[in-house]
Write a protein that holds these residues in place. Structure first.
Motif, PDB file in Angstrom:
ATOM      1  N   ARG A  54      46.957  38.353  48.360  1.00  0.00           N
ATOM      2  CA  ARG A  54      46.541  37.255  47.504  1.00  0.00           C
ATOM      3  C   ARG A  54      45.237  36.636  48.029  1.00  0.00           C
ATOM      4  NH1 ARG A  54      49.756  34.865  43.944  1.00  0.00           N
ATOM      5  NH2 ARG A  54      51.601  35.756  44.955  1.00  0.00           N
ATOM      6  N   LYS A  55      45.169  36.446  49.350  1.00  0.00           N
ATOM      7  CA  LYS A  55      43.983  35.860  49.973  1.00  0.00           C
ATOM      8  C   LYS A  55      42.771  36.757  49.772  1.00  0.00           C
ATOM      9  CE  LYS A  55      42.104  34.549  54.496  1.00  0.00           C
ATOM     10  NZ  LYS A  55      42.363  34.493  55.956  1.00  0.00           N
ATOM     11  N   TRP A  56      42.943  38.061  50.013  1.00  0.00           N
ATOM     12  CA  TRP A  56      41.822  38.997  49.846  1.00  0.00           C
ATOM     13  C   TRP A  56      41.343  39.028  48.402  1.00  0.00           C
ATOM     14  CZ3 TRP A  56      44.467  43.472  53.001  1.00  0.00           C
ATOM     15  CH2 TRP A  56      44.435  43.135  54.357  1.00  0.00           C
ATOM     16  N   ASN A  57      42.266  38.978  47.456  1.00  0.00           N
ATOM     17  CA  ASN A  57      41.895  39.003  46.047  1.00  0.00           C
ATOM     18  C   ASN A  57      41.090  37.758  45.682  1.00  0.00           C
ATOM     19  OD1 ASN A  57      42.242  40.396  43.381  1.00  0.00           O
ATOM     20  ND2 ASN A  57      43.221  38.460  42.845  1.00  0.00           N
ATOM     21  N   GLU A  58      41.501  36.594  46.192  1.00  0.00           N
ATOM     22  CA  GLU A  58      40.784  35.348  45.916  1.00  0.00           C
ATOM     23  C   GLU A  58      39.392  35.364  46.550  1.00  0.00           C
ATOM     24  OE1 GLU A  58      43.389  32.375  47.385  1.00  0.00           O
ATOM     25  OE2 GLU A  58      44.762  32.461  45.659  1.00  0.00           O
ATOM     26  N   GLU A  59      39.286  35.926  47.755  1.00  0.00           N
ATOM     27  CA  GLU A  59      37.988  36.005  48.423  1.00  0.00           C
ATOM     28  C   GLU A  59      37.035  36.912  47.652  1.00  0.00           C
ATOM     29  OE1 GLU A  59      38.956  37.315  52.327  1.00  0.00           O
ATOM     30  OE2 GLU A  59      39.430  35.293  53.073  1.00  0.00           O
ATOM     31  N   ARG A  60      37.539  38.005  47.124  1.00  0.00           N
ATOM     32  CA  ARG A  60      36.695  38.904  46.330  1.00  0.00           C
ATOM     33  C   ARG A  60      36.220  38.194  45.065  1.00  0.00           C
ATOM     34  NH1 ARG A  60      36.729  44.326  47.502  1.00  0.00           N
ATOM     35  NH2 ARG A  60      36.183  44.792  45.340  1.00  0.00           N
ATOM     36  N   ARG A  61      37.102  37.427  44.453  1.00  0.00           N
ATOM     37  CA  ARG A  61      36.735  36.709  43.237  1.00  0.00           C
ATOM     38  C   ARG A  61      35.639  35.687  43.522  1.00  0.00           C
ATOM     39  NH1 ARG A  61      41.658  33.856  41.049  1.00  0.00           N
ATOM     40  NH2 ARG A  61      42.319  36.006  40.680  1.00  0.00           N
ATOM     41  N   GLU A  62      35.777  34.981  44.638  1.00  0.00           N
ATOM     42  CA  GLU A  62      34.780  33.975  45.015  1.00  0.00           C
ATOM     43  C   GLU A  62      33.419  34.596  45.281  1.00  0.00           C
ATOM     44  OE1 GLU A  62      36.538  32.087  48.341  1.00  0.00           O
ATOM     45  OE2 GLU A  62      38.011  30.941  47.163  1.00  0.00           O
ATOM     46  N   LYS A  63      33.398  35.828  45.768  1.00  0.00           N
ATOM     47  CA  LYS A  63      32.148  36.526  46.048  1.00  0.00           C
ATOM     48  C   LYS A  63      31.578  37.217  44.815  1.00  0.00           C
ATOM     49  CE  LYS A  63      33.431  37.513  50.854  1.00  0.00           C
ATOM     50  NZ  LYS A  63      33.726  38.608  51.834  1.00  0.00           N
ATOM     51  N   GLY A  64      32.313  37.156  43.703  1.00  0.00           N
ATOM     52  CA  GLY A  64      31.851  37.815  42.487  1.00  0.00           C
ATOM     53  C   GLY A  64      32.124  39.306  42.490  1.00  0.00           C
ATOM     54  N   GLU A  65      32.995  39.767  43.390  1.00  0.00           N
ATOM     55  CA  GLU A  65      33.343  41.184  43.464  1.00  0.00           C
ATOM     56  C   GLU A  65      34.524  41.471  42.539  1.00  0.00           C
ATOM     57  OE1 GLU A  65      32.058  41.707  48.175  1.00  0.00           O
ATOM     58  OE2 GLU A  65      34.164  41.671  47.605  1.00  0.00           O
ATOM     59  N   ALA A  66      34.766  42.759  42.305  1.00  0.00           N
ATOM     60  CA  ALA A  66      35.877  43.160  41.436  1.00  0.00           C
ATOM     61  C   ALA A  66      37.186  42.625  42.000  1.00  0.00           C
ATOM     62  CB  ALA A  66      35.929  44.681  41.318  1.00  0.00           C
ATOM     63  N   SER A  67      37.988  41.989  41.145  1.00  0.00           N
ATOM     64  CA  SER A  67      39.260  41.423  41.581  1.00  0.00           C
ATOM     65  C   SER A  67      40.218  41.387  40.398  1.00  0.00           C
ATOM     66  CB  SER A  67      39.064  40.015  42.137  1.00  0.00           C
ATOM     67  OG  SER A  67      38.531  39.157  41.135  1.00  0.00           O
ATOM     68  N   TYR A  68      41.495  41.127  40.708  1.00  0.00           N
ATOM     69  CA  TYR A  68      42.513  41.045  39.670  1.00  0.00           C
ATOM     70  C   TYR A  68      42.615  39.618  39.138  1.00  0.00           C
ATOM     71  CZ  TYR A  68      44.237  45.600  41.300  1.00  0.00           C
ATOM     72  OH  TYR A  68      44.344  46.919  41.636  1.00  0.00           O
ATOM     73  N   GLU A  69      42.849  39.502  37.832  1.00  0.00           N
ATOM     74  CA  GLU A  69      43.190  38.207  37.269  1.00  0.00           C
ATOM     75  C   GLU A  69      44.564  37.802  37.795  1.00  0.00           C
ATOM     76  OE1 GLU A  69      43.035  38.389  33.065  1.00  0.00           O
ATOM     77  OE2 GLU A  69      40.926  38.981  32.983  1.00  0.00           O
ATOM     78  N   ASP A  70      44.835  36.510  37.831  1.00  0.00           N
ATOM     79  CA  ASP A  70      46.091  36.031  38.397  1.00  0.00           C
ATOM     80  C   ASP A  70      47.308  36.646  37.702  1.00  0.00           C
ATOM     81  OD1 ASP A  70      44.775  34.473  40.237  1.00  0.00           O
ATOM     82  OD2 ASP A  70      44.856  32.640  39.038  1.00  0.00           O
ATOM     83  N   SER A  71      47.255  36.740  36.382  1.00  0.00           N
ATOM     84  CA  SER A  71      48.402  37.274  35.640  1.00  0.00           C
ATOM     85  C   SER A  71      48.654  38.739  36.002  1.00  0.00           C
ATOM     86  CB  SER A  71      48.174  37.143  34.135  1.00  0.00           C
ATOM     87  OG  SER A  71      46.987  37.832  33.737  1.00  0.00           O
ATOM     88  N   ILE A  72      47.566  39.509  36.161  1.00  0.00           N
ATOM     89  CA  ILE A  72      47.710  40.926  36.518  1.00  0.00           C
ATOM     90  C   ILE A  72      48.205  41.046  37.947  1.00  0.00           C
ATOM     91  CG2 ILE A  72      46.460  43.086  36.871  1.00  0.00           C
ATOM     92  CD1 ILE A  72      44.612  42.298  34.604  1.00  0.00           C
ATOM     93  N   PHE A  73      47.677  40.208  38.830  1.00  0.00           N
ATOM     94  CA  PHE A  73      48.113  40.241  40.229  1.00  0.00           C
ATOM     95  C   PHE A  73      49.613  39.963  40.326  1.00  0.00           C
ATOM     96  CE2 PHE A  73      48.991  38.421  44.357  1.00  0.00           C
ATOM     97  CZ  PHE A  73      48.273  39.224  45.228  1.00  0.00           C
ATOM     98  N   GLU A  74      50.075  38.931  39.637  1.00  0.00           N
ATOM     99  CA  GLU A  74      51.501  38.583  39.675  1.00  0.00           C
ATOM    100  C   GLU A  74      52.355  39.708  39.111  1.00  0.00           C
ATOM    101  OE1 GLU A  74      52.619  36.139  41.278  1.00  0.00           O
ATOM    102  OE2 GLU A  74      50.712  35.100  41.620  1.00  0.00           O
ATOM    103  N   ASP A  75      51.873  40.374  38.070  1.00  0.00           N
ATOM    104  CA  ASP A  75      52.617  41.483  37.475  1.00  0.00           C
ATOM    105  C   ASP A  75      52.713  42.653  38.445  1.00  0.00           C
ATOM    106  OD1 ASP A  75      53.920  42.691  35.100  1.00  0.00           O
ATOM    107  OD2 ASP A  75      52.226  44.079  35.204  1.00  0.00           O
ATOM    108  N   LEU A  76      51.615  42.925  39.159  1.00  0.00           N
ATOM    109  CA  LEU A  76      51.628  44.006  40.150  1.00  0.00           C
ATOM    110  C   LEU A  76      52.620  43.708  41.277  1.00  0.00           C
ATOM    111  CD1 LEU A  76      47.792  44.763  40.437  1.00  0.00           C
ATOM    112  CD2 LEU A  76      49.543  46.249  39.434  1.00  0.00           C
ATOM    113  N   VAL A  77      52.647  42.464  41.721  1.00  0.00           N
ATOM    114  CA  VAL A  77      53.586  42.073  42.772  1.00  0.00           C
ATOM    115  C   VAL A  77      55.021  42.227  42.293  1.00  0.00           C
ATOM    116  CG1 VAL A  77      54.436  40.133  44.150  1.00  0.00           C
ATOM    117  CG2 VAL A  77      51.981  40.494  43.905  1.00  0.00           C
TER     118      VAL A  77
END
Length: 244
Positions: free
Chosen positions: A58-81
């Protein structure tokens, strides 16, 4: 060679290449399908699992989003988990299993797990080798592509015939319940308690076909003849929409 889908693997798998399926493969059904492809081709197979705690992911995904890098939307991330199915060594399609822990240690080419994977996939095998397993095709796997295609064809055709019969019977019943509608000798009758529109029938048909394919991964294969497919689909509809 790196691939992301089983169809690409199916087209390229051979005894002379190492295929890396660079995808999540988070559902055991996906891994089972790849294991079947390996067995049908008579090659080695293994699973490399990057074991990372959810909080780090979760932390890595948020850091990628903050940097403008490819990341999962929250809904997709939760579904994957939610849908993730952890590899288990006791499952044949998850064995042998090599594990990495990126949140605890750096992942390098020299990491012990990677060295073990490379050794496993490239080690010369002879009659005395015991630590490398080469999957052996069976009569079932050698004919699986034909059987799968035949099963899918029969399933699609049979369910369409049942759907057509329901639509025709409903038009004659003028919206009333369908009781005792027959689609063939020795097949169960259709008993539906309400009028079901064609869009809903189509959705249920697609769901049934999907569920049948998923069940075949851990249970009996999908039906390979029309009557079996019709019987299963009618039972499904009666259970979901029946009067009982």
């Amino acid at each position: 060679m790196n691939f992301t889908s089983s169809s690409e693997v199916d087209r390229s798998v051979s005894k002379d290449s190492i295929i890396i399926v660079d995808s999540l493969n988070s559902i055991k059904g996906y891994r089972y399908e790849l294991w079947c492809l390996a067995r049908a081709s008579g090659i080695r197979y293994c699973v490399v699992y990057c074991d990372v705690e959810e909080t780090f992911c979760r932390k890595w995904n948020e850091e990628r989003r903050e940097k403008g890098e490819a990341s999962y939307e929250d809904s997709i991330f939760e579904d994957l988990v939610r849908r993730f199915e952890k590899p288990e060594r006791r499952n044949r399609w998850d064995s042998p299993l090599f594990e990495l822990w990126p949140h605890r240690e750096e992942t390098e080419k020299s990491s012990s797990a990677i060295i073990d994977v490379v050794s496993y996939l490239t080690k010369k095998v002879d009659s005395k080798t015991r630590d490398v397993k080469i999957l052996q095709p069976t009569i079932a796997t050698q004919t699986s592509r034909f059987s799968d295609a035949n099963s899918l064809y029969e399933l699609d055709k049979a369910t369409q015939e049942v759907t057509n019969a329901i639509v025709e019977a409903q038009s004659q019943a003028l919206g009333g319940p369908l009781n005792g509608v027959s689609v063939g000798k020795d097949l169960p009758v259709i008993n539906i308690s309400r009028c079901v529109g064609l869009p809903e029938l189509r959705r249920m048909r697609r769901t049934f076909i999907k569920l049948t394919g998923q069940t075949s991964l851990s249970g009996p294969p999908p039906p390979s003849d029309a009557d079996s497919a019709k019987r299963m689909f009618i039972d499904y509809l009666n259970r979901e929409l029946g009067t009982s």
